[in-house]
Motif scaffolding. Structure first.
Motif, PDB file in Angstrom:
ATOM      1  N   TYR A  33      27.298 179.011  29.249  1.00 11.82           N
ATOM      2  CA  TYR A  33      27.520 177.972  27.887  1.00 11.82           C
ATOM      3  C   TYR A  33      27.933 176.527  28.755  1.00 11.82           C
ATOM      4  O   TYR A  33      29.259 176.604  29.236  1.00 11.82           O
ATOM      5  CB  TYR A  33      28.409 178.481  27.250  1.00 11.82           C
ATOM      6  N   HIS A  34      27.263 175.404  28.637  1.00  7.83           N
ATOM      7  CA  HIS A  34      27.399 174.277  28.986  1.00  7.83           C
ATOM      8  C   HIS A  34      28.039 173.317  27.940  1.00  7.83           C
ATOM      9  O   HIS A  34      27.520 172.798  26.999  1.00  7.83           O
ATOM     10  CB  HIS A  34      25.945 173.827  29.241  1.00  7.83           C
ATOM     11  N   LEU A  35      29.270 173.247  28.226  1.00 11.68           N
ATOM     12  CA  LEU A  35      30.081 172.502  27.129  1.00 11.68           C
ATOM     13  C   LEU A  35      29.975 170.891  27.428  1.00 11.68           C
ATOM     14  O   LEU A  35      30.291 170.352  28.328  1.00 11.68           O
ATOM     15  CB  LEU A  35      31.452 172.738  27.149  1.00 11.68           C
ATOM     16  N   THR A  36      29.332 170.316  26.318  1.00 11.40           N
ATOM     17  CA  THR A  36      28.942 168.758  26.235  1.00 11.40           C
ATOM     18  C   THR A  36      29.590 167.813  25.212  1.00 11.40           C
ATOM     19  O   THR A  36      29.919 166.850  25.451  1.00 11.40           O
ATOM     20  CB  THR A  36      27.609 168.545  26.347  1.00 11.40           C
ATOM     21  N   ASN A  89      35.388 178.189  35.898  1.00 11.51           N
ATOM     22  CA  ASN A  89      34.646 178.438  37.130  1.00 11.51           C
ATOM     23  C   ASN A  89      34.974 179.889  37.519  1.00 11.51           C
ATOM     24  O   ASN A  89      34.756 180.184  38.834  1.00 11.51           O
ATOM     25  CB  ASN A  89      34.757 177.519  38.227  1.00 11.51           C
ATOM     26  N   ARG A  90      35.765 180.850  37.016  1.00 15.97           N
ATOM     27  CA  ARG A  90      35.919 182.232  37.525  1.00 15.97           C
ATOM     28  C   ARG A  90      34.436 183.057  37.704  1.00 15.97           C
ATOM     29  O   ARG A  90      33.456 182.646  36.868  1.00 15.97           O
ATOM     30  CB  ARG A  90      36.681 183.065  36.297  1.00 15.97           C
ATOM     31  N   GLN A  91      34.647 183.940  38.590  1.00 16.30           N
ATOM     32  CA  GLN A  91      33.582 184.612  38.903  1.00 16.30           C
ATOM     33  C   GLN A  91      33.932 186.008  38.328  1.00 16.30           C
ATOM     34  O   GLN A  91      34.968 186.360  38.477  1.00 16.30           O
ATOM     35  CB  GLN A  91      33.293 184.348  40.196  1.00 16.30           C
ATOM     36  N   CYS A  92      32.606 186.534  38.202  1.00 16.59           N
ATOM     37  CA  CYS A  92      32.684 188.183  38.136  1.00 16.59           C
ATOM     38  C   CYS A  92      31.944 188.687  39.129  1.00 16.59           C
ATOM     39  O   CYS A  92      30.895 188.737  39.311  1.00 16.59           O
ATOM     40  CB  CYS A  92      32.283 188.463  36.543  1.00 16.59           C
ATOM     41  N   GLU A  93      32.885 189.441  40.037  1.00 11.69           N
ATOM     42  CA  GLU A  93      32.224 190.078  41.404  1.00 11.69           C
ATOM     43  C   GLU A  93      31.199 191.175  40.928  1.00 11.69           C
ATOM     44  O   GLU A  93      30.308 191.373  41.276  1.00 11.69           O
ATOM     45  CB  GLU A  93      33.244 190.483  42.290  1.00 11.69           C
ATOM     46  N   ASP A  94      31.805 191.945  40.081  1.00 10.68           N
ATOM     47  CA  ASP A  94      31.006 193.277  39.714  1.00 10.68           C
ATOM     48  C   ASP A  94      31.182 193.189  37.772  1.00 10.68           C
ATOM     49  O   ASP A  94      31.841 193.604  37.209  1.00 10.68           O
ATOM     50  CB  ASP A  94      31.813 194.500  39.846  1.00 10.68           C
ATOM     51  N   CYS A  95      30.002 192.649  37.371  1.00  3.43           N
ATOM     52  CA  CYS A  95      29.912 192.321  35.856  1.00  3.43           C
ATOM     53  C   CYS A  95      29.509 193.751  35.354  1.00  3.43           C
ATOM     54  O   CYS A  95      29.235 193.828  34.163  1.00  3.43           O
ATOM     55  CB  CYS A  95      28.986 191.349  35.551  1.00  3.43           C
ATOM     56  N   SER A  96      28.997 194.916  36.033  1.00  3.23           N
ATOM     57  CA  SER A  96      28.178 195.857  35.387  1.00  3.23           C
ATOM     58  C   SER A  96      29.077 196.770  34.317  1.00  3.23           C
ATOM     59  O   SER A  96      28.580 197.372  33.384  1.00  3.23           O
ATOM     60  CB  SER A  96      27.883 197.026  36.418  1.00  3.23           C
ATOM     61  N   ASP A 129      29.836 182.613  30.182  1.00  3.90           N
ATOM     62  CA  ASP A 129      30.395 181.559  31.212  1.00  3.90           C
ATOM     63  C   ASP A 129      30.344 180.336  30.939  1.00  3.90           C
ATOM     64  O   ASP A 129      29.336 179.615  30.570  1.00  3.90           O
ATOM     65  CB  ASP A 129      29.502 181.783  32.750  1.00  3.90           C
ATOM     66  N   LEU A 130      31.632 179.970  30.526  1.00  5.83           N
ATOM     67  CA  LEU A 130      31.807 178.653  29.731  1.00  5.83           C
ATOM     68  C   LEU A 130      32.181 177.376  30.984  1.00  5.83           C
ATOM     69  O   LEU A 130      33.261 177.883  31.307  1.00  5.83           O
ATOM     70  CB  LEU A 130      32.898 178.602  28.664  1.00  5.83           C
ATOM     71  N   PHE A 131      31.397 176.194  30.970  1.00  5.34           N
ATOM     72  CA  PHE A 131      31.787 175.459  32.062  1.00  5.34           C
ATOM     73  C   PHE A 131      31.607 174.022  31.196  1.00  5.34           C
ATOM     74  O   PHE A 131      30.945 173.836  30.472  1.00  5.34           O
ATOM     75  CB  PHE A 131      31.027 175.562  33.205  1.00  5.34           C
ATOM     76  N   ASP A 132      32.653 173.257  32.060  1.00  4.36           N
ATOM     77  CA  ASP A 132      32.721 171.615  31.507  1.00  4.36           C
ATOM     78  C   ASP A 132      31.429 170.801  31.950  1.00  4.36           C
ATOM     79  O   ASP A 132      31.223 170.599  33.188  1.00  4.36           O
ATOM     80  CB  ASP A 132      33.963 171.134  31.886  1.00  4.36           C
ATOM     81  N   GLY A 133      30.447 170.311  31.063  1.00  2.93           N
ATOM     82  CA  GLY A 133      29.478 169.438  31.364  1.00  2.93           C
ATOM     83  C   GLY A 133      29.864 168.327  31.839  1.00  2.93           C
ATOM     84  O   GLY A 133      28.843 167.589  32.418  1.00  2.93           O
ATOM     85  N   HIS A 134      31.116 167.683  31.623  1.00  8.56           N
ATOM     86  CA  HIS A 134      31.425 166.369  32.244  1.00  8.56           C
ATOM     87  C   HIS A 134      32.033 166.555  33.471  1.00  8.56           C
ATOM     88  O   HIS A 134      32.276 165.476  33.974  1.00  8.56           O
ATOM     89  CB  HIS A 134      32.410 165.755  31.028  1.00  8.56           C
ATOM     90  N   ASP A 135      32.185 167.523  34.061  1.00  8.87           N
ATOM     91  CA  ASP A 135      32.873 167.753  35.535  1.00  8.87           C
ATOM     92  C   ASP A 135      31.568 168.139  36.254  1.00  8.87           C
ATOM     93  O   ASP A 135      30.942 169.308  36.276  1.00  8.87           O
ATOM     94  CB  ASP A 135      33.948 168.838  35.237  1.00  8.87           C
ATOM     95  N   GLU A 136      31.384 167.304  37.242  1.00  7.87           N
ATOM     96  CA  GLU A 136      30.300 167.516  38.278  1.00  7.87           C
ATOM     97  C   GLU A 136      30.518 168.627  38.999  1.00  7.87           C
ATOM     98  O   GLU A 136      29.629 169.612  39.296  1.00  7.87           O
ATOM     99  CB  GLU A 136      30.007 166.279  39.077  1.00  7.87           C
ATOM    100  N   ASN A 137      31.563 168.843  39.523  1.00  7.14           N
ATOM    101  CA  ASN A 137      32.028 170.098  40.473  1.00  7.14           C
ATOM    102  C   ASN A 137      31.825 171.429  39.411  1.00  7.14           C
ATOM    103  O   ASN A 137      31.389 172.432  40.083  1.00  7.14           O
ATOM    104  CB  ASN A 137      33.454 169.990  40.815  1.00  7.14           C
ATOM    105  N   ALA A 138      32.169 171.193  38.131  1.00  3.83           N
ATOM    106  CA  ALA A 138      31.919 172.441  37.392  1.00  3.83           C
ATOM    107  C   ALA A 138      30.368 172.997  37.156  1.00  3.83           C
ATOM    108  O   ALA A 138      30.182 174.017  37.182  1.00  3.83           O
ATOM    109  CB  ALA A 138      32.850 172.280  35.964  1.00  3.83           C
TER     110      ALA A 138
END
Length: 148
Positions: free
Chosen positions: A7-10, A93-100, A107-116
């Motif tokens: 989910y690209h937050l813009t 930017n949390r990760q899910c190692e085992d999403c099973s 996965d929500l991330f800030d579209g205004h942050d190039e690193n994100a």
């Protein structure tokens, strides 16, 4: 495999985007876990969720709450879901190692942050290689639009 939506937050912040997604989650009869990287963001989400009353109240809990298994929404900086949630929301930017253990991951991330954005691309590549069912959603003026 797990359905994972990016989910690209813009247009809004994560605290503005979460309540409608969580409202739909609870309306579908599911429980949610929200994993944050930092206590600061966890506290911001906690405060936001306590203020929501429209369209519905969003009951939730976090570490230190009695009976975490009864919480419809669980907030954590740990990779845990003691409420047996089947929907997982990843922030900062949390990760899910085992999403099973989850049916769906948001996965929500800030579209205004190039690193994100770069980190989300890296997570996308890893999840695709792991064989998960991926979708990409971009925030538009009228809500979320699925991109192909």
């Amino acid at each position: 495999m797990t359905q994972i939506g990016f989910y690209h937050l813009t247009r809004t912040s994560v605290t503005d985007a979460l309540p409608p997604l969580l409202t739909r989650t609870l309306a579908s009869g599911q429980k949610a876990a929200i994993w944050c990287q930092t206590k600061t963001v966890l506290d911001d989400v906690d405060k936001t969720l306590w203020k929501i009353s429209t369209p519905t109240w969003l009951p939730h809990g976090s570490a230190g709450v009695l009976r975490p298994d009864l919480q419809p929404i669980w907030l954590s900086v740990e990779a845990e879901a003691p409420n047996n949630a089947k929907f997982l929301f990843l922030l900062e930017n949390r990760q899910c190692e085992d999403c099973s253990q989850f049916e769906r991951v948001f996965d929500l991330f800030d579209g205004h942050d190039e690193n994100a954005v770069a980190a989300a691309r890296t997570r996308w590549t890893a999840m695709k290689a792991a064989g998960h069912d991926l979708t990409y959603w971009r925030q538009e003026a009228q809500g979320w639009k699925r991109a192909r």
